[in-house]
Design a protein around this motif. Structure first.
Motif, mmCIF file in Angstrom:
data_model
loop_
_atom_site.group_PDB
_atom_site.id
_atom_site.type_symbol
_atom_site.label_atom_id
_atom_site.label_comp_id
_atom_site.label_asym_id
_atom_site.label_seq_id
_atom_site.Cartn_x
_atom_site.Cartn_y
_atom_site.Cartn_z
ATOM 1 N N ALA A 192 0.814 -1.222 0.000
ATOM 2 C CA ALA A 192 0.000 0.000 0.000
ATOM 3 C C ALA A 192 0.841 1.263 0.000
ATOM 4 O O ALA A 192 0.460 2.272 -0.607
ATOM 5 N N TYR A 193 1.973 1.237 0.690
ATOM 6 C CA TYR A 193 2.796 2.438 0.795
ATOM 7 C C TYR A 193 4.143 2.294 0.096
ATOM 8 O O TYR A 193 5.084 3.018 0.382
ATOM 9 N N GLU A 194 4.203 1.350 -0.836
ATOM 10 C CA GLU A 194 5.328 1.311 -1.763
ATOM 11 C C GLU A 194 5.045 2.311 -2.888
ATOM 12 O O GLU A 194 3.895 2.580 -3.221
ATOM 13 N N ASP A 195 6.089 2.844 -3.458
ATOM 14 C CA ASP A 195 5.896 3.789 -4.563
ATOM 15 C C ASP A 195 5.786 3.005 -5.873
ATOM 16 O O ASP A 195 6.649 3.084 -6.753
ATOM 17 N N LYS A 196 4.704 2.246 -5.965
ATOM 18 C CA LYS A 196 4.469 1.394 -7.125
ATOM 19 C C LYS A 196 2.987 1.389 -7.467
ATOM 20 O O LYS A 196 2.135 1.591 -6.597
ATOM 21 N N ALA A 197 2.707 1.136 -8.761
ATOM 22 C CA ALA A 197 1.324 0.883 -9.166
ATOM 23 C C ALA A 197 0.943 -0.529 -8.724
ATOM 24 O O ALA A 197 1.816 -1.359 -8.430
ATOM 25 N N PHE A 198 -0.363 -0.809 -8.671
ATOM 26 C CA PHE A 198 -0.812 -2.127 -8.246
ATOM 27 C C PHE A 198 -2.115 -2.456 -8.954
ATOM 28 O O PHE A 198 -2.980 -1.587 -9.097
ATOM 29 N N PRO A 199 -2.301 -3.697 -9.429
ATOM 30 C CA PRO A 199 -3.521 -4.048 -10.174
ATOM 31 C C PRO A 199 -4.786 -3.907 -9.334
ATOM 32 O O PRO A 199 -4.796 -4.236 -8.143
ATOM 33 N N ILE A 200 -5.860 -3.432 -9.979
ATOM 34 C CA ILE A 200 -7.150 -3.308 -9.291
ATOM 35 C C ILE A 200 -8.260 -4.034 -10.046
ATOM 36 O O ILE A 200 -9.430 -3.899 -9.731
ATOM 37 N N GLY A 201 -7.905 -4.807 -11.068
ATOM 38 C CA GLY A 201 -8.894 -5.512 -11.863
ATOM 39 C C GLY A 201 -9.258 -4.741 -13.116
ATOM 40 O O GLY A 201 -8.921 -3.567 -13.268
ATOM 41 N N ALA A 202 -9.954 -5.416 -14.040
ATOM 42 C CA ALA A 202 -10.398 -4.830 -15.308
ATOM 43 C C ALA A 202 -9.227 -4.264 -16.114
ATOM 44 O O ALA A 202 -9.389 -3.321 -16.884
#
Length: 228
Positions: free
Chosen positions: A62-72
């Motif tokens: 959550a607090y890494e400076d990275k994008a993360f998949p959210i579906g779709a």
């Protein structure tokens, strides 16, 4: 193991602990070290409980400076990217801002924290419904719309600022048309692999100026003026 976010509307408990706040402070320091100077933007990042978008199993992300998949096929954007676009927009309290690509809603919340009146449109119905339900539970209520944001949102134009949170093949003329004179459009433009961040400034009704910044990688802008 799934590597995407849990359906947001299944959340029951949202707790913002000292640990979470400490992780956020470290994230703010990291984003600032990468060159973000606008203290209002940094403060907004520091106030938003980004872990609310993550199920417990992925809390460390959550607090890494990275994008993360959210579906779709979409992601919650990298915090630095959100901060960079927000800084380029130079939001003033009361600015009427159109966001193309609601996604998780994280960028919309940053804009709200900066005092903007946010109109946000999402192409993916699944994400639109999920985010429209979830953000008010966090205490945030932008103006939500479902549709083809690549064409803008003409019925509420003109806007002081427009932000596009997906990679576009070109700058849609419709978005420039929907800007107020003196307004700015921030948009990543390029191919499917990498895009250059642009800030388009509307000088007069017939004159624009353009500034280019770093390269980024966004999910594709979908719709009539995007990647069909």
């Amino acid at each position: 193991m799934r590597t995407q976010l849990k359906a947001i509307d299944l959340w029951v408990h949202m707790v913002d602990s000292y640990r979470h706040k400490g992780m956020r402070r470290q994230l703010v320091k990291l984003v600032e070290s990468k060159g973000i100077k606008d203290q209002r933007v940094l403060a907004a990042i520091g106030r938003i409980p980004r872990h609310f978008f993550f199920e417990n199993a992925f809390l460390e992300h959550a607090y890494e400076d990275k994008a993360f998949p959210i579906g779709a096929g979409q992601t919650i954007s990298q915090p630095y990217t959100v901060a960079f676009q927000s800084e380029l927009l130079n939001i003033k309290p009361g600015d009427k801002v159109l966001e193309i690509g609601t996604g998780s809603g994280y960028q919309a919340i940053v804009l709200l924290e900066l005092g903007a009146d946010v109109f946000t449109i999402e192409y993916q119905k699944e994400l639109y419904l999920r985010t429209k339900s979830f953000l008010p539970k966090m205490g945030y209520s932008p103006n939500f719309f479902y549709g083809d944001g690549s064409k803008g949102l003409e019925r509420f134009a003109p806007y002081d600022k427009i932000i596009v949170t997906a990679g576009a093949p070109t700058v849609p003329d419709s978005l420039i048309d929907q800007l107020k004179v003196g307004g700015s459009l921030v948009i990543p433009v390029g191919n499917a692999k990498t895009q250059q961040m642009l800030r388009i400034n509307k000088v007069t009704e017939k004159k624009i100026s353009s500034e280019s910044f770093h390269d980024f990688k966004f999910v594709p802008l979908l719709g009539d003026k995007g990647w069909k």
